[in-house]
Design an enzyme around this catalytic site. Structure first.
Site, PDB file in Angstrom:
ATOM      1  N   MET A 161       0.860  -1.173   0.000  1.00 54.63           N
ATOM      2  CA  MET A 161       0.000   0.000   0.000  1.00 54.63           C
ATOM      3  C   MET A 161       0.902   1.231   0.000  1.00 54.63           C
ATOM      4  O   MET A 161       1.738   1.392   0.888  1.00 54.63           O
ATOM      5  CB  MET A 161      -0.898  -0.021   1.233  1.00 54.63           C
ATOM      6  CG  MET A 161      -1.783   1.179   1.413  1.00 54.63           C
ATOM      7  SD  MET A 161      -3.048   0.908   2.698  1.00 54.63           S
ATOM      8  CE  MET A 161      -2.048   0.508   4.123  1.00 54.63           C
ATOM      9  N   TYR A 429       1.468   3.843  12.513  1.00 55.85           N
ATOM     10  CA  TYR A 429       1.048   3.639  11.128  1.00 55.85           C
ATOM     11  C   TYR A 429      -0.430   3.259  11.005  1.00 55.85           C
ATOM     12  O   TYR A 429      -1.090   2.976  11.986  1.00 55.85           O
ATOM     13  CB  TYR A 429       1.963   2.696  10.366  1.00 55.85           C
ATOM     14  CG  TYR A 429       2.143   1.255  10.823  1.00 55.85           C
ATOM     15  CD1 TYR A 429       1.205   0.563  11.536  1.00 55.85           C
ATOM     16  CD2 TYR A 429       3.312   0.576  10.465  1.00 55.85           C
ATOM     17  CE1 TYR A 429       1.390  -0.762  11.886  1.00 55.85           C
ATOM     18  CE2 TYR A 429       3.519  -0.750  10.809  1.00 55.85           C
ATOM     19  CZ  TYR A 429       2.545  -1.408  11.507  1.00 55.85           C
ATOM     20  OH  TYR A 429       2.741  -2.719  11.847  1.00 55.85           O
ATOM     21  N   GLU A 430      -0.911   3.332   9.759  1.00 55.25           N
ATOM     22  CA  GLU A 430      -2.329   3.162   9.425  1.00 55.25           C
ATOM     23  C   GLU A 430      -3.205   4.188  10.156  1.00 55.25           C
ATOM     24  O   GLU A 430      -4.330   3.890  10.579  1.00 55.25           O
ATOM     25  CB  GLU A 430      -2.813   1.742   9.735  1.00 55.25           C
ATOM     26  CG  GLU A 430      -2.082   0.664   8.990  1.00 55.25           C
ATOM     27  CD  GLU A 430      -2.008   0.915   7.494  1.00 55.25           C
ATOM     28  OE1 GLU A 430      -2.927   1.554   6.955  1.00 55.25           O
ATOM     29  OE2 GLU A 430      -1.034   0.482   6.866  1.00 55.25           O
ATOM     30  N   GLY A 431      -2.704   5.387  10.303  1.00 54.68           N
ATOM     31  CA  GLY A 431      -3.413   6.438  11.021  1.00 54.68           C
ATOM     32  C   GLY A 431      -3.010   6.407  12.472  1.00 54.68           C
ATOM     33  O   GLY A 431      -3.282   5.439  13.185  1.00 54.68           O
ATOM     34  N   GLN A 436      -7.054   8.230  14.955  1.00 49.33           N
ATOM     35  CA  GLN A 436      -8.158   7.297  15.204  1.00 49.33           C
ATOM     36  C   GLN A 436      -9.147   7.898  16.196  1.00 49.33           C
ATOM     37  O   GLN A 436     -10.375   7.780  16.029  1.00 49.33           O
ATOM     38  CB  GLN A 436      -7.618   5.971  15.771  1.00 49.33           C
ATOM     39  CG  GLN A 436      -6.630   5.247  14.894  1.00 49.33           C
ATOM     40  CD  GLN A 436      -7.191   4.851  13.550  1.00 49.33           C
ATOM     41  OE1 GLN A 436      -8.337   4.440  13.446  1.00 49.33           O
ATOM     42  NE2 GLN A 436      -6.387   4.995  12.516  1.00 49.33           N
TER      43      GLN A 436
END
Length: 572
Positions: A161, A429-431, A436
């Site tokens: 990604m 990571y991933e926000g 969140q």
């Protein structure tokens, strides 16, 4: 200590907390029978214990490296990856029409957690591929699906990604990567991406990159972004890897942990790519992968917490120091009250975080099986809690594990420090977990609090049902639910979003605290008579649940005092 997969723990939670029976009772997941579930857990657990766990230290001491443009992975990682791929563990939930098992996300979540606990560095690879498979299933053309999905599902190829750029981190809309139409249905992709997990490897025959880029007529910001599939090798007429595409690994990041996992800077110089989804609709397509990854990353944190806990427990059972103050003690430090407190906290937190993650996965499964918007709302609501609380738990448990080891925890040879170094990035990571939490008080309350109140109704109804048997546990959980309900209503009343954002992180954690009490109470109720789960529930509800009071007080303090502090007050 060798990692032991918590197979029986998952089976208990499937039966009594995540309610896998309801999922398998649907036509979509009817094949997820108890026998199939038990077999999957047992076989995946064996692979984690026998194949992946021995790679944990290898990946740390023999990091991935870049040699003359070629990524070299740690010794044994090729065999470890092959065991994952050949076992079908990449594609448990993928569509059977492309070779997947078509089993519930709940089961995938359990397997992913076990792989993370055994060796997080290698588990990150199939997690990325799982997300790419889901994105392609939902958004790609039939031609792309037919060519790429069977190879991704089998593990012959793997996926990545590509979002982040040096000037475009969380603000994805600031990206500069360009996509120019080639006139033949393909696009020329040019730009540089950073922080690309498993951007390359030396054990799959192709690496397929999902890349966000802007077409010439794309407007500024996220609404002008499109998504492209850009393979390392361009498939030939037979679908086999052909000539190299115009992309390369510029460098590998020097990281605090996860040394076995190569995190790449990727350069695209007119690389050939194919559009996935509609033009300028790339964020919607990418979010399919990102939401999958957010659940998966939360589960990574929980898996590392399990590994760190087992490591600390073994040390506590072996280390002799000080005089035991209890009768019939072991003679080791597990006799000491503070060590016992640390271990109980670690175990109770893992149970809470794991239960939240499985509840989130089961909600995704029910949405998939029924199309019911209420399940979709519940899954969306639980996703940021799973990601943030799961990773925070991983960090806290790994940190406590180091503390339990004393001075030996700071010595790399014991392996205790690696858990903390490896898991620390999961909160980023991933926000980031702060993002969140902001999503949790903004989008997740945009329904007027309907999803939040539905969960609170369940918590209070369960507490009422438990009053006769466990009055000392049910009452605090019910009261915590009421306090949380008041906090939800306070959040909804704030029209200035900064007032919500100022308390978003403690609000999310407070919600997780109360959910943890709810799931511990469910576990206690499932015991025929008071046993280990009831004792652990009593520890959590008595000692950890009360933290929700201060967390929710913080959450409702607003933002005014933050901005009353001047830059000079902050030393700027």
């Amino acid at each position: 200590m060798p990692y032991k997969a918590p197979v029986e723990e998952f089976r208990f939670l499937f039966d009594h907390v995540a309610d896998l029976a309801t999922v398998s009772g649907t036509d979509r997941f009817a094949e997820a029978t108890p026998d199939v579930t038990a077999a999957i857990l047992t076989e995946a657990g064996r692979m984690c214990e026998e194949v992946l766990d021995p790679l944990q230290r290898v990946g740390d001491t023999h990091p991935a490296r870049l040699e003359n443009g070629v990524v070299r992975t740690p010794p044994g990682f090729d065999e470890g990856y092959r065991a994952i791929a050949d076992g079908g563990w990449v594609s448990i939930g993928a569509d059977p029409s492309h070779g997947g098992m078509g089993l519930p996300m709940t089961l995938t979540t359990a397997v992913n957690e076990m792989m993370s606990g055994a060796c997080l560095s290698i588990q990150l690879n199939p997690l990325m591929t799982q997300g790419q498979i889901e994105a392609l299933e939902h958004h790609a053309s039939d031609e792309i699906k037919a060519l790429y999905l069977p190879k991704l599902v089998s593990g012959e190829w793997c996926g990545t990604m590509n979002l982040t750029e040096s000037q475009a981190g969380s603000d994805v809309g600031a990206l500069r990567t360009k996509a120019e139409p080639n006139g033949d249905g393909t696009y020329a992709i040019s730009g540089q991406k950073i922080y690309i997990s498993w951007g390359d490897n030396d054990f799959t025959t192709n690496v397929c990159h999902l890349v966000l880029a802007r077409l010439p007529d794309g407007v500024p910001g996220t609404k002008g972004i499109s998504l492209f599939l850009v393979p390392k090798y361009l498939p030939d007429e037979d679908g086999a890897p052909g000539r190299a595409n115009d992309l390369r690994v510029v460098s590998l990041e020097h990281k605090m942990g996860l040394h076995g996992s190569p995190t790449a800077v990727m350069q695209y110089d007119g690389a050939t790519g194919w559009l996935v989804g509609e033009e300028h609709d790339g964020m919607r397509a990418m979010f399919t992968m990102m939401n999958n990854a957010r659940l998966g990353v939360g589960v990574q944190g929980i898996g590392v917490a399990e590994g760190a806990y087992q490591h600390a427990l073994a040390y506590a059972m072996d280390r002799k120091q000080g005089r035991s103050l209890i009768e019939k003690g072991t003679g080791t430090i597990i006799d000491h009250a503070n060590v016992r407190r640390m271990l109980a906290t670690m175990r109770a937190e893992i149970t809470a975080a794991r239960s939240i993650a499985l509840a989130c996965a089961a909600s995704i499964d029910m949405e998939t099986a029924t199309g019911d918007a209420k399940w979709a709302a519940r899954a969306a609501f639980l996703t940021p809690i799973t990601k943030a609380f799961g990773t925070d738990t991983g960090i806290a448990v790994a940190n406590t594990g180091m503390q339990l080891h004393g001075g030996m925890g700071y010595i790399e040879e014991t392996g205790a420090a690696q858990y903390l170094r490896d898991v620390r990035v999961t909160a980023i990571y991933e926000g980031t977990n702060g993002i969140q939490a902001m999503d949790f008080v903004a989008r997740k309350l945009s329904d007027g609090g309907e999803a939040a109140h539905a969960i609170l109704d369940e918590i209070e109804a369960q507490a009422e049902a438990a009053r006769e048997r466990f009055p000392d546990l049910a009452e605090p959980v019910w009261q915590a639910g009421e306090t949380l309900r008041e906090t939800v209503d306070w959040m909804l009343a704030q029209k200035d979003m900064n007032q919500r954002f100022a308390g978003a992180v403690p609000y999310l954690r407070g919600f997780a605290r109360v959910l943890g009490g709810h799931y511990h109470l469910l576990a206690a109720m499932a015991e025929a008579r008071e046993g280990a789960r009831t004792r652990l529930a009593r520890f959590y509800i008595t000692r950890l649940l009360p933290e929700h009071v201060s967390l929710l007080a913080h959450a409702t303090s607003g933002a005014d005092d933050l901005y009353a502090l001047t830059l000079e007050d902050l030393g700027a």
